[in-house]
Write a protein that holds these residues in place. Sequence first.
Motif, PDB file in Angstrom:
ATOM      1  N   PRO A  24       9.609   5.206   3.845  1.00  0.00           N
ATOM      2  CA  PRO A  24       9.969   4.269   4.914  1.00  0.00           C
ATOM      3  C   PRO A  24       8.762   3.441   5.332  1.00  0.00           C
ATOM      4  O   PRO A  24       7.618   3.902   5.272  1.00  0.00           O
ATOM      5  CB  PRO A  24      10.427   5.187   6.048  1.00  0.00           C
ATOM      6  N   LYS A  25       9.016   2.207   5.764  1.00  0.00           N
ATOM      7  CA  LYS A  25       7.935   1.266   6.097  1.00  0.00           C
ATOM      8  C   LYS A  25       6.933   1.828   7.106  1.00  0.00           C
ATOM      9  O   LYS A  25       5.728   1.697   6.943  1.00  0.00           O
ATOM     10  CB  LYS A  25       8.543  -0.013   6.661  1.00  0.00           C
ATOM     11  N   ARG A  28       4.683   4.386   5.460  1.00  0.00           N
ATOM     12  CA  ARG A  28       3.717   3.727   4.573  1.00  0.00           C
ATOM     13  C   ARG A  28       2.590   3.118   5.391  1.00  0.00           C
ATOM     14  O   ARG A  28       1.421   3.191   5.024  1.00  0.00           O
ATOM     15  CB  ARG A  28       4.404   2.650   3.734  1.00  0.00           C
ATOM     16  N   PHE A  29       2.929   2.510   6.511  1.00  0.00           N
ATOM     17  CA  PHE A  29       1.934   1.911   7.402  1.00  0.00           C
ATOM     18  C   PHE A  29       0.931   2.969   7.859  1.00  0.00           C
ATOM     19  O   PHE A  29      -0.281   2.756   7.805  1.00  0.00           O
ATOM     20  CB  PHE A  29       2.639   1.276   8.602  1.00  0.00           C
TER      21      PHE A  29
END
Length: 84
Positions: A24-25, A28-29
């Motif tokens: 999920p974004k 990842r961030f």
Amino acid sequence: IDLLIVRPSEDLGRLANDYEAELPKVFRFLTRGLGTRETRSNDMLSLVMFQPDYVKRLLELGESDAECRHADFAAFFSTSDLAA
């Protein structure tokens, strides 16, 4: 004390990095050091990643590695060595 060292045949951090794009974004961030372009710790990523395809690959790798080391495991756990 007899020891049997067992290590994966592939670097799990590098393997995890192959699946990092599927996270999920937000995750990842966070794994990219709060917004940098590259993952800072592939090893850390390999410890916290539970993507089904990554876990499946880990199981396949473990089975393959165990098959390749079958003779080592059999010799290590043989009962004849335990009786001595």
